[in-house]
Write an enzyme that holds these catalytic residues in place. Structure first.
Site, PDB file in Angstrom:
ATOM      1  N   PHE A 253      -0.844  16.343   3.791  1.00  0.00           N
ATOM      2  CA  PHE A 253      -1.298  15.644   2.596  1.00  0.00           C
ATOM      3  C   PHE A 253      -0.129  15.574   1.616  1.00  0.00           C
ATOM      4  O   PHE A 253       0.391  16.599   1.191  1.00  0.00           O
ATOM      5  CB  PHE A 253      -2.507  16.332   1.946  1.00  0.00           C
ATOM      6  CG  PHE A 253      -3.211  15.389   1.029  1.00  0.00           C
ATOM      7  CD1 PHE A 253      -4.133  14.475   1.527  1.00  0.00           C
ATOM      8  CD2 PHE A 253      -2.918  15.364  -0.337  1.00  0.00           C
ATOM      9  CE1 PHE A 253      -4.757  13.557   0.688  1.00  0.00           C
ATOM     10  CE2 PHE A 253      -3.533  14.449  -1.177  1.00  0.00           C
ATOM     11  CZ  PHE A 253      -4.451  13.547  -0.666  1.00  0.00           C
TER      12      PHE A 253
ATOM     13  N   GLU B 273       0.853  -1.192   0.000  1.00  0.00           N
ATOM     14  CA  GLU B 273       0.000   0.000   0.000  1.00  0.00           C
ATOM     15  C   GLU B 273       0.888   1.240   0.000  1.00  0.00           C
ATOM     16  O   GLU B 273       2.006   1.214   0.524  1.00  0.00           O
ATOM     17  CB  GLU B 273      -0.903  -0.078   1.242  1.00  0.00           C
ATOM     18  CG  GLU B 273      -1.850   1.069   1.485  1.00  0.00           C
ATOM     19  CD  GLU B 273      -2.887   1.318   0.400  1.00  0.00           C
ATOM     20  OE1 GLU B 273      -2.476   1.573  -0.745  1.00  0.00           O
ATOM     21  OE2 GLU B 273      -4.079   1.307   0.703  1.00  0.00           O
ATOM     22  N   ASP B 274       0.391   2.336  -0.584  1.00  0.00           N
ATOM     23  CA  ASP B 274       1.178   3.565  -0.589  1.00  0.00           C
ATOM     24  C   ASP B 274       1.233   4.199   0.802  1.00  0.00           C
ATOM     25  O   ASP B 274       2.281   4.533   1.310  1.00  0.00           O
ATOM     26  CB  ASP B 274       0.652   4.556  -1.644  1.00  0.00           C
ATOM     27  CG  ASP B 274      -0.837   4.860  -1.504  1.00  0.00           C
ATOM     28  OD1 ASP B 274      -1.516   4.274  -0.625  1.00  0.00           O
ATOM     29  OD2 ASP B 274      -1.341   5.700  -2.283  1.00  0.00           O
TER      30      ASP B 274
ATOM     31  N   ASP C  17      -3.400   5.961   6.266  1.00  0.00           N
ATOM     32  CA  ASP C  17      -3.806   7.272   6.781  1.00  0.00           C
ATOM     33  C   ASP C  17      -4.770   7.025   7.941  1.00  0.00           C
ATOM     34  O   ASP C  17      -4.333   6.755   9.053  1.00  0.00           O
ATOM     35  CB  ASP C  17      -4.422   8.042   5.607  1.00  0.00           C
ATOM     36  CG  ASP C  17      -4.776   9.472   5.933  1.00  0.00           C
ATOM     37  OD1 ASP C  17      -4.116  10.078   6.774  1.00  0.00           O
ATOM     38  OD2 ASP C  17      -5.737  10.003   5.336  1.00  0.00           O
TER      39      ASP C  17
ATOM     40  N   ARG D 179       1.356  11.902  -9.454  1.00  0.00           N
ATOM     41  CA  ARG D 179       1.857  10.565  -9.097  1.00  0.00           C
ATOM     42  C   ARG D 179       3.289  10.390  -9.599  1.00  0.00           C
ATOM     43  O   ARG D 179       4.045   9.583  -9.078  1.00  0.00           O
ATOM     44  CB  ARG D 179       0.993   9.469  -9.735  1.00  0.00           C
ATOM     45  CG  ARG D 179      -0.421   9.394  -9.176  1.00  0.00           C
ATOM     46  CD  ARG D 179      -1.087   8.117  -9.653  1.00  0.00           C
ATOM     47  NE  ARG D 179      -2.530   8.136  -9.499  1.00  0.00           N
ATOM     48  CZ  ARG D 179      -3.185   7.805  -8.392  1.00  0.00           C
ATOM     49  NH1 ARG D 179      -2.522   7.439  -7.318  1.00  0.00           N
ATOM     50  NH2 ARG D 179      -4.500   7.847  -8.357  1.00  0.00           N
TER      51      ARG D 179
HETATM   52  P1  IMP Z   1      -7.064   5.521   4.642  1.00  0.00           P
HETATM   53  O1  IMP Z   1      -8.199   4.593   4.362  1.00  0.00           O
HETATM   54  O2  IMP Z   1      -7.534   6.791   5.300  1.00  0.00           O
HETATM   55  O3  IMP Z   1      -5.930   4.879   5.414  1.00  0.00           O
HETATM   56  O4  IMP Z   1      -6.518   6.032   3.257  1.00  0.00           O
HETATM   57  C1  IMP Z   1      -5.818   5.251   2.405  1.00  0.00           C
HETATM   58  C2  IMP Z   1      -5.784   5.816   1.006  1.00  0.00           C
HETATM   59  O5  IMP Z   1      -6.066   7.221   0.947  1.00  0.00           O
HETATM   60  C3  IMP Z   1      -4.388   5.659   0.498  1.00  0.00           C
HETATM   61  O6  IMP Z   1      -4.213   4.420  -0.122  1.00  0.00           O
HETATM   62  C4  IMP Z   1      -4.247   6.821  -0.463  1.00  0.00           C
HETATM   63  O7  IMP Z   1      -4.698   6.431  -1.722  1.00  0.00           O
HETATM   64  C5  IMP Z   1      -5.161   7.893   0.099  1.00  0.00           C
HETATM   65  N1  IMP Z   1      -4.406   8.889   0.891  1.00  0.00           N
HETATM   66  C6  IMP Z   1      -4.385   9.036   2.226  1.00  0.00           C
HETATM   67  N2  IMP Z   1      -3.578  10.036   2.612  1.00  0.00           N
HETATM   68  C7  IMP Z   1      -3.053  10.534   1.477  1.00  0.00           C
HETATM   69  C8  IMP Z   1      -2.106  11.579   1.203  1.00  0.00           C
HETATM   70  O8  IMP Z   1      -1.566  12.277   2.084  1.00  0.00           O
HETATM   71  N3  IMP Z   1      -1.820  11.780  -0.111  1.00  0.00           N
HETATM   72  C9  IMP Z   1      -2.366  11.056  -1.118  1.00  0.00           C
HETATM   73  N4  IMP Z   1      -3.230  10.059  -0.902  1.00  0.00           N
HETATM   74  C10 IMP Z   1      -3.585   9.798   0.379  1.00  0.00           C
END
Ligand code: IMP
Length: 187
Positions: free
Chosen positions: A163, A110-111, A114, A176
């Site tokens: 962000f 996963e990238d 968050d 990206r």
């Molecule tokens: P989560 O479900 O809140 O953990 O979010 C996960 C997804 O939200 C990641 O796989 C990203 O695609 C996107 N995301 C969350 N934070 C960022 C950020 O700071 N920049 C870009 N994408 C983000």
């Protein structure tokens, strides 16, 4: 040699947080760790590295070239944010893996973790498919935003609550292709 494009011009809306060099060094370390952990397992079962589309693609491409063991690569599509920068908490699989996971050692790539909603949903979903094992590798973690407890087996960097864009991560599908990780100024 052609110089890389100068992305962080004053007119761009972001500043560098993690350099391309620092990312490459950490990715090499993660690859070495995965090689050590999974190399012996590849003799008995398939190891499949699953990239979460689209944000993990660049990280995954670099990471797998640092894993010196036979692995296969697959992808899964997830929608959680749409084009917004705030998690809705609603997660959906938009594109499934191409082959069954039963009996395989799965590494989810996963990238960023968050709030943790996406990975929490994904790991629970994939675990129901009876893999031999399942682990998570995430490039970035923003612990200040955590709403779900998520165990990250292989983590690149812990980052502040900003962000971020670049190295696969987007803002409204843009940026990206930045070679470094930047943050949106003022975020
Ligand atoms: P989560 O479900 O809140 O953990 O979010 C996960 C997804 O939200 C990641 O796989 C990203 O695609 C996107 N995301 C969350 N934070 C960022 C950020 O700071 N920049 C870009 N994408 C983000």
């Amino acid at each position: 040699m052609v110089s890389p494009p100068a992305w962080n011009r004053p007119s761009e809306p972001f500043a560098e947080l993690i350099s391309a060099e620092a990312i490459a060094a950490r990715v090499a370390e993660l690859g070495a760790q995965i090689t050590a952990d999974y190399g012996p397992l590849t003799r008995s079962s398939e190891v499949v590295v699953i990239g979460v589309l689209k944000g993990s693609v660049i990280f995954l491409a670099d990471l797998v070239r640092r894993i010196a063991a036979p692995i296969s690569v697959d992808f899964i599509g997830i929608s959680s944010y749409g084009d917004a920068t705030v998690s809705s908490g609603v997660v959906q699989i938009t594109q499934d893996v191409s082959r069954p996971l039963e009996g395989k050692h799965v590494i989810v790539v996963e990238d960023i973790v968050d709030t943790g909603h996406t990975v929490h949903y994904l790991m629970e979903n994939l675990a129901t498919r009876r893999p031999a094992s399942i682990k998570l590798c995430a490039l970035l973690h923003k612990p200040e935003r955590s709403e779900r407890t998520v165990h990250i087996d292989y983590l690149g960097f812990t980052i502040p609550n900003k962000f971020v864009v670049g190295y696969g991560l987007d803002i409204a599908q843009q940026f990206r292709n930045l070679p470094f990780i930047g943050y949106v100024q003022g975020s």
